[in-house]
Enzyme design. Structure first.
Site, PDB file in Angstrom:
ATOM      1  N   CYS A 165       0.810  -1.219   0.000  1.00 24.98           N
ATOM      2  CA  CYS A 165       0.000   0.000   0.000  1.00 24.98           C
ATOM      3  C   CYS A 165       0.847   1.275   0.000  1.00 24.98           C
ATOM      4  CB  CYS A 165      -0.951   0.006   1.189  1.00 24.98           C
ATOM      5  SG  CYS A 165      -2.075  -1.409   1.231  1.00 24.98           S
ATOM      6  N   HIS A 217      -3.478   7.312   1.905  1.00 24.99           N
ATOM      7  CA  HIS A 217      -3.849   5.962   1.489  1.00 24.99           C
ATOM      8  C   HIS A 217      -5.254   5.675   1.988  1.00 24.99           C
ATOM      9  CE1 HIS A 217      -4.032   1.738   0.865  1.00 24.99           C
ATOM     10  NE2 HIS A 217      -3.791   1.406   2.124  1.00 24.99           N
ATOM     11  N   ASN A 228      -9.983  -0.306  -0.228  1.00 27.26           N
ATOM     12  CA  ASN A 228      -8.525  -0.291  -0.216  1.00 27.26           C
ATOM     13  C   ASN A 228      -8.007  -0.913  -1.515  1.00 27.26           C
ATOM     14  OD1 ASN A 228      -5.794  -0.606   0.222  1.00 27.26           O
ATOM     15  ND2 ASN A 228      -6.001  -1.442   2.283  1.00 27.26           N
TER      16      ASN A 228
END
Length: 318
Positions: free
Chosen positions: A112, A245, A275
């Site tokens: 990520c 993020h 996500n």
């Protein structure tokens, strides 16, 4: 010499899976998912779509936004955890699909935090004179790694791609980058499967200890924001937009609170696509630009954290 973002682009697969759709498959509900994560839906690629398919569309849109011809590219970095193949790299495959050749093209694996790592790498190469026009794309097909029977993880992730075009400029662009990693925490967020003699050795699914990840992420993102601003000689009040993020709305809110930023100055897209790992920051950035909220001359803080643990931030003038 600065590396400056001159164009953004993104792509989300057409198929949308809502929380209500998931509630038909597993024991969950829209209220349970949204209250804990902020996620309402996610985009899922078709079985035949590859990570490079998603990335290519995002790159083409970023090039169009920048008014840059593909022949001008002299660096291509793909941030991904879900490459098309073990090798060659997805970046090399995309270079061929773009019809341009010869310049450095490689994948960046920091989960990520991958887009932050890739952006920092491209910035260093442009500042050193090794590149003049770079394309950085975060692209993921995380649906390949999701166990749809595991409600602790299947509600969180989605597929997508986001890209930026960076060019060398005398005008301020990327002001400071900060990267960190700590392998001692590798066991709480992982997908440890590996190919051994033609078979998968270990679990191929995403595994996460949610509470442990949450606690580490909140602390790490607060610290890296402080470090970045201090290194650049800026105050929290100098930030116009936080582009974080998109993993969990509660983590995003905690980071904004630490920076004394109202949520009106935070780009939030986690509700729309969940996500998407390395794709989430460029997806949010493109959303902010296309909506007209992010404007030239504003100061942006981008930050992300992922398995490894790897985390970091990029402070820039848009």
């Amino acid at each position: 010499m600065y590396a400056r973002i001159v164009g953004t682009g993104s792509y989300l697969p057409e198929q949308i899976v809502t929380n209500d759709d998931l509630a038909k498959r597993i024991e969950t509900s829209d209220e349970w998912i949204a209250s804990r994560t902020g996620i309402r839906q996610r985009h899922i690629a078709q079985p035949e779509q590859l990570t490079s398919d998603l990335a290519l569309i995002a790159i083409e849109r970023a090039l169009e936004s920048a008014g840059v011809a593909r022949e001008e590219i002299d660096l291509l970095i793909v941030a991904t955890t879900t490459p098309d193949n073990i090798f060659p790299s997805t970046a090399c495959l995309l270079q061929e699909r773009l019809g341009v050749h010869g310049f450095p093209a490689f994948d960046m694996q920091a989960v990520c935090a991958g887009f932050i790592y890739a952006l920092a790498t491209a910035n260093a190469m442009i500042k050193s004179g090794a590149a003049q026009c770079a394309v950085i794309v975060g692209a993921e097909k995380l649906s390949n790694l999701i166990n749809w029977e595991d409600r602790a993880t299947c509600v969180l992730f989605g597929d997508g791609a986001g890209a930026v075009v960076l060019k060398a400029s005398d005008e301020p662009g990327i002001l400071h980058t900060q990267l960190h990693a700590d392998g001692r925490y590798s066991g709480i967020l992982k997908a440890e499967g590996r190919v051994t003699q033609g078979a998968i050795d270990g679990s191929p699914w995403i595994y996460m200890e949610g509470n442990a990840v949450f606690k580490f992420a909140v602390r790490a993102l607060a610290d890296v924001a402080e470090q970045t601003l201090a290194a650049a000689g800026l105050a929290k009040s100098d930030i116009d937009w936080l582009v974080p993020h998109q993993a969990n709305l509660r983590i995003i809110e905690a980071t904004a609170k630490h920076l004394h930023l109202p949520m009106e100055q935070v780009i939030v897209t986690v509700d729309k696509h969940g996500n998407t790992s390395a794709a989430s920051i460029p997806l949010a950035l493109d959303e902010g630009v296309k909506s007209g909220r992010i404007r030239p001359g504003q100061t942006l803080l981008l930050e992300g954290i992922g398995g490894g643990f790897a985390w970091g931030s990029v402070l820039l003038k848009y």
